[in-house]
Design a protein around this motif. Structure first.
Motif, PDB file in Angstrom:
ATOM      1  N   ASP A   1      11.374 -17.350 -14.136  1.00 35.96           N
ATOM      2  CA  ASP A   1      10.408 -16.839 -15.112  1.00 35.96           C
ATOM      3  C   ASP A   1       8.988 -16.858 -14.518  1.00 35.96           C
ATOM      4  OD1 ASP A   1      11.996 -16.188 -17.298  1.00 35.96           O
ATOM      5  OD2 ASP A   1      12.046 -18.270 -17.997  1.00 35.96           O
ATOM      6  N   PHE A   2       8.688 -17.971 -13.838  1.00 40.62           N
ATOM      7  CA  PHE A   2       7.368 -18.142 -13.233  1.00 40.62           C
ATOM      8  C   PHE A   2       7.151 -17.093 -12.137  1.00 40.62           C
ATOM      9  CE2 PHE A   2       4.614 -20.005  -9.960  1.00 40.62           C
ATOM     10  CZ  PHE A   2       3.528 -20.444 -10.709  1.00 40.62           C
ATOM     11  N   ALA A   3       8.145 -16.931 -11.285  1.00 43.53           N
ATOM     12  CA  ALA A   3       8.017 -15.953 -10.189  1.00 43.53           C
ATOM     13  C   ALA A   3       7.865 -14.544 -10.768  1.00 43.53           C
ATOM     14  CB  ALA A   3       9.231 -16.040  -9.270  1.00 43.53           C
ATOM     15  N   ARG A   4       8.688 -14.219 -11.758  1.00 39.84           N
ATOM     16  CA  ARG A   4       8.622 -12.876 -12.383  1.00 39.84           C
ATOM     17  C   ARG A   4       7.257 -12.611 -13.011  1.00 39.84           C
ATOM     18  NH1 ARG A   4      14.224 -13.244 -14.275  1.00 39.84           N
ATOM     19  NH2 ARG A   4      13.592 -14.177 -16.226  1.00 39.84           N
ATOM     20  N   ALA A   5       6.676 -13.672 -13.591  1.00 41.96           N
ATOM     21  CA  ALA A   5       5.373 -13.511 -14.254  1.00 41.96           C
ATOM     22  C   ALA A   5       4.298 -13.089 -13.257  1.00 41.96           C
ATOM     23  CB  ALA A   5       4.978 -14.813 -14.947  1.00 41.96           C
ATOM     24  N   HIS A   6       4.543 -13.315 -11.973  1.00 47.65           N
ATOM     25  CA  HIS A   6       3.569 -12.947 -10.937  1.00 47.65           C
ATOM     26  C   HIS A   6       3.887 -11.612 -10.274  1.00 47.65           C
ATOM     27  CE1 HIS A   6       2.680 -17.262 -11.316  1.00 47.65           C
ATOM     28  NE2 HIS A   6       1.458 -16.913 -10.976  1.00 47.65           N
ATOM     29  N   VAL A   7       4.911 -10.927 -10.757  1.00 46.03           N
ATOM     30  CA  VAL A   7       5.253  -9.646 -10.142  1.00 46.03           C
ATOM     31  C   VAL A   7       4.234  -8.599 -10.558  1.00 46.03           C
ATOM     32  CG1 VAL A   7       6.920  -7.748 -10.157  1.00 46.03           C
ATOM     33  CG2 VAL A   7       7.676 -10.092  -9.751  1.00 46.03           C
ATOM     34  N   MET A   8       3.468  -8.188  -9.577  1.00 45.67           N
ATOM     35  CA  MET A   8       2.536  -7.078  -9.749  1.00 45.67           C
ATOM     36  C   MET A   8       2.450  -6.376  -8.398  1.00 45.67           C
ATOM     37  SD  MET A   8      -1.259  -8.596  -9.520  1.00 45.67           S
ATOM     38  CE  MET A   8      -1.793  -6.909  -9.382  1.00 45.67           C
ATOM     39  N   SER A   9       1.916  -5.176  -8.411  1.00 47.05           N
ATOM     40  CA  SER A   9       1.842  -4.422  -7.173  1.00 47.05           C
ATOM     41  C   SER A   9       0.416  -3.964  -6.911  1.00 47.05           C
ATOM     42  CB  SER A   9       2.762  -3.200  -7.246  1.00 47.05           C
ATOM     43  OG  SER A   9       4.090  -3.649  -7.406  1.00 47.05           O
ATOM     44  N   PRO A  10      -0.072  -4.149  -5.645  1.00 49.65           N
ATOM     45  CA  PRO A  10       0.577  -4.886  -4.559  1.00 49.65           C
ATOM     46  C   PRO A  10       0.750  -6.364  -4.938  1.00 49.65           C
ATOM     47  CG  PRO A  10      -1.363  -3.656  -3.796  1.00 49.65           C
ATOM     48  CD  PRO A  10      -1.394  -3.632  -5.274  1.00 49.65           C
ATOM     49  N   PRO A  11       1.690  -7.042  -4.268  1.00 48.65           N
ATOM     50  CA  PRO A  11       1.945  -8.445  -4.619  1.00 48.65           C
ATOM     51  C   PRO A  11       0.845  -9.373  -4.116  1.00 48.65           C
ATOM     52  CG  PRO A  11       3.298  -7.776  -2.748  1.00 48.65           C
ATOM     53  CD  PRO A  11       2.563  -6.544  -3.195  1.00 48.65           C
TER      54      PRO A  11
ATOM     55  N   CYS B   1      -4.755  -6.525   1.143  1.00 50.39           N
ATOM     56  CA  CYS B   1      -4.415  -7.067   2.463  1.00 50.39           C
ATOM     57  C   CYS B   1      -5.458  -6.710   3.517  1.00 50.39           C
ATOM     58  CB  CYS B   1      -3.027  -6.586   2.888  1.00 50.39           C
ATOM     59  SG  CYS B   1      -2.913  -4.810   3.148  1.00 50.39           S
ATOM     60  N   ALA B   2      -5.463  -7.506   4.569  1.00 52.12           N
ATOM     61  CA  ALA B   2      -6.426  -7.331   5.665  1.00 52.12           C
ATOM     62  C   ALA B   2      -6.297  -5.943   6.284  1.00 52.12           C
ATOM     63  CB  ALA B   2      -6.203  -8.405   6.726  1.00 52.12           C
ATOM     64  N   GLU B   3      -5.064  -5.437   6.396  1.00 54.54           N
ATOM     65  CA  GLU B   3      -4.847  -4.154   7.070  1.00 54.54           C
ATOM     66  C   GLU B   3      -5.469  -2.989   6.297  1.00 54.54           C
ATOM     67  OE1 GLU B   3      -2.725  -6.541   6.549  1.00 54.54           O
ATOM     68  OE2 GLU B   3      -1.693  -7.028   8.424  1.00 54.54           O
ATOM     69  N   SER B   4      -5.413  -3.025   4.965  1.00 54.08           N
ATOM     70  CA  SER B   4      -6.056  -1.971   4.169  1.00 54.08           C
ATOM     71  C   SER B   4      -7.575  -2.080   4.289  1.00 54.08           C
ATOM     72  CB  SER B   4      -5.682  -2.087   2.693  1.00 54.08           C
ATOM     73  OG  SER B   4      -4.346  -1.737   2.506  1.00 54.08           O
TER      74      SER B   4
ATOM     75  N   PRO C   1       2.381  -5.807   3.667  1.00 55.08           N
ATOM     76  CA  PRO C   1       1.034  -5.252   3.876  1.00 55.08           C
ATOM     77  C   PRO C   1       1.036  -3.881   4.549  1.00 55.08           C
ATOM     78  CG  PRO C   1       1.051  -7.581   4.429  1.00 55.08           C
ATOM     79  CD  PRO C   1       2.481  -7.212   4.129  1.00 55.08           C
ATOM     80  N   GLU C   2       1.943  -3.665   5.496  1.00 57.43           N
ATOM     81  CA  GLU C   2       1.953  -2.391   6.225  1.00 57.43           C
ATOM     82  C   GLU C   2       2.221  -1.214   5.294  1.00 57.43           C
ATOM     83  OE1 GLU C   2       3.630  -5.133   6.991  1.00 57.43           O
ATOM     84  OE2 GLU C   2       2.523  -5.749   8.789  1.00 57.43           O
ATOM     85  N   VAL C   3       3.004  -1.473   4.247  1.00 57.82           N
ATOM     86  CA  VAL C   3       3.323  -0.421   3.275  1.00 57.82           C
ATOM     87  C   VAL C   3       2.054   0.006   2.528  1.00 57.82           C
ATOM     88  CG1 VAL C   3       4.489  -0.095   1.041  1.00 57.82           C
ATOM     89  CG2 VAL C   3       5.757  -1.009   3.002  1.00 57.82           C
TER      90      VAL C   3
END
Ligand code: URP
Ligand code: ZN
Ligand code: ZN
Ligand code: ZN
Length: 461
Positions: A281-291, A242-245, A214-216
């Motif tokens: 495969d499942f974890a990769r399918a959720h890779v987006m930014s921000p996570p 995220c809460a910080e943004s 989140p800090e990033v």
């Protein structure tokens, strides 16, 4: 072509009331009780249902060339999926490669988008800077109906805009009456954290959120807000996760700064446990930014939407199939970033927002269409049910249920981040530009029926 929607409760951002809606051609021509319609009119019975402005998804990437591949939904399948979910307008992105002339990229995207089944409009990314970029921004605003420019503060060595580019482009946007928008993540930090993780041998998808804490995101949100403050420009922050943004936005708004924030349907309901899955495969399918983030951040996003410090809901719809995602097997930094949602956003936000009492139906309309239309200058053509507005309407059954699944979705990519979620509150009919394009599961999307929506510049401050 005449359509009448009878007997529903019309919901706009400012009020809800009983009435009929008469559409002729591509426009709404009458709103009121007991309207007469010509004998040949298409009649939609909306008894017991809500009648709302068609959704505007202010953030999608159809057919996006990205990270060595092209996202799976093109402008036809992606906009068609949107229509099935009650979204009638998408705001996509023209993203020039560094050094590519903006006008060249503009022509490419306009060509790809011709097959859209629903209306579309573009933010244009500023990924580099020279005098031609300055000039092309002017051409886009004055001649092509662009009034928003996008800046990626992440994706170092690719499309990242450095501070010099941000400052010059924000200033130019102000001069032109356009609004700057940012993907807020510190690209240098992401890059360094990625390298450290790879060196430690942490190479799977679970490393993705570790490289983008989140800090990033908050650092970049604060930086973009500070730059906008110094230059006196508004700024719109996409996919606040995220809460910080959100705190940065809230602070700035409390001081009178014109800052807008967008929440993604995915970030509102999906948490970071997906990255811990043993199924790569499942974890990769959720890779987006921000996570996806922990539940405390989801709660903050809902509070932001209700409290008025977040303004829009979007999806960042950018689907990749399992084979495409597998390009990052053994190196998470090569997993194409992106997830779907254009088809599910409205139902997910209704179910998790309105059914829980977090949002009223009018607040739902505000965050699914009206605010986007106002922030990006499409109002009152879009984002309201009123005489003269486009006949973009969703008829919404608050009691209807549906279980979201990749097996029944219209979108491509073969994966659904909302898999197995049962939602209550679904579109029964979607009318786009006056045409009934979706009726109880039957999608009649027509390739090329969508129109480019010109968005005039804002009046000078
Ligand atoms: O991971 C994402 N969000 N992919 C699409 C590009 C972007 O950053 O919006
Ligand atoms: Zn019907
Ligand atoms: Zn982004
Ligand atoms: Zn995006």
């Amino acid at each position: 072509m005449t359509t009448i929607i009878r007997g529903g409760t019309i919901v706009n951002a400012d009020r809800a009331f009983r009435g009929d809606v008469l559409c002729y051609g591509d426009s709404i021509v009458a709103v009121g009780e007991n309207l007469e319609a010509p004998v040949n009119a298409t009649v939609i019975d909306a008894g017991g249902q809500y009648v709302m402005p068609g959704g505007i998804d202010p953030h999608t990437h159809m057919q996006l060339p990205f990270m060595g591949t092209v996202s799976a939904d093109d402008f036809f399948t992606g906009t068609a999926a949107g229509l099935a979910g009650g979204t009638t307008t998408i705001m996509d992105f023209v993203i020039p490669d560094p050094k590519q002339p903006l006008m060249e990229a503009w022509r490419a995207w306009r060509g790809w988008a011709k097959k859209s089944a629903g209306d579309y409009t573009f933010h244009v990314a500023v990924t580099w800077w020279d005098d031609s970029v300055h000039a092309d921004m002017g051409t886009l605003v004055r001649e092509h109906g662009v009034n928003s420019f996008k800046h990626f503060m992440a994706y170092k060595n690719a499309i990242m805009a450095d501070d010099g580019t941000l400052v010059k482009s924000f200033r130019r946007s102000l001069e032109l009456g356009a609004i700057p928008t940012v993907h807020a993540e510190n690209g240098e930090l992401v890059y360094q954290l990625q390298q450290e993780l790879l060196q430690k041998g942490i190479t799977g998808a679970r490393a993705h959120p570790l490289s983008r804490p989140p800090e990033v995101e908050a650092e970049a949100a604060n930086r973009a807000i500070a730059i906008a403050n110094v230059l006196g420009t508004p700024v719109y922050i996409v996919h606040v996760s995220c809460a910080e943004s959100l705190e940065a936005i809230t602070r700035a708004r409390a001081k009178g700064q014109r800052v807008y924030g967008e929440a993604l349907a995915g970030h509102l309901v999906i948490d970071d446990s997906v990255y811990a899955s043993a199924d790569e495969d499942f974890a990769r399918a959720h890779v987006m930014s921000p996570p996806f983030r922990s539940p405390r951040h989801q709660l903050a996003l809902w509070q932001g939407l209700r409290g008025g410090n977040l303004h829009t809901t979007a999806t960042d719809h950018c689907t990749f199939c399992a084979e495409q995602k597998a390009a990052g097997a053994g190196d998470f930094t090569r997993i194409p970033n992106g997830c779907g949602g254009v088809e599910e956003r409205m139902a997910v936000v209704w179910d998790a927002g309105v059914n829980t009492g977090t949002l009223t139906p009018s607040e739902f309309v505000r965050v699914t269409s009206t605010n986007a239309a106002q922030i990006f200058n499409m109002y009152p053509r879009k984002g309201v049910i009123a005489v003269g507005a486009d006949a973009d309407i969703v008829v919404w059954d608050p009691h209807g249920t549906r279980t979201l699944s990749s097996r029944t979705q219209f979108a491509k990519g073969g994966f659904n981040v909302f898999e197995g979620r049962t939602v209550r509150g679904i579109p029964t009919h979607t009318v786009a530009a006056g045409k009934l394009v979706f009726e109880r599961g039957d999608l009649r999307a027509q390739e090329g029926a969508g129109r480019h929506i010109d968005r005039p510049a804002f009046a000078p401050l």
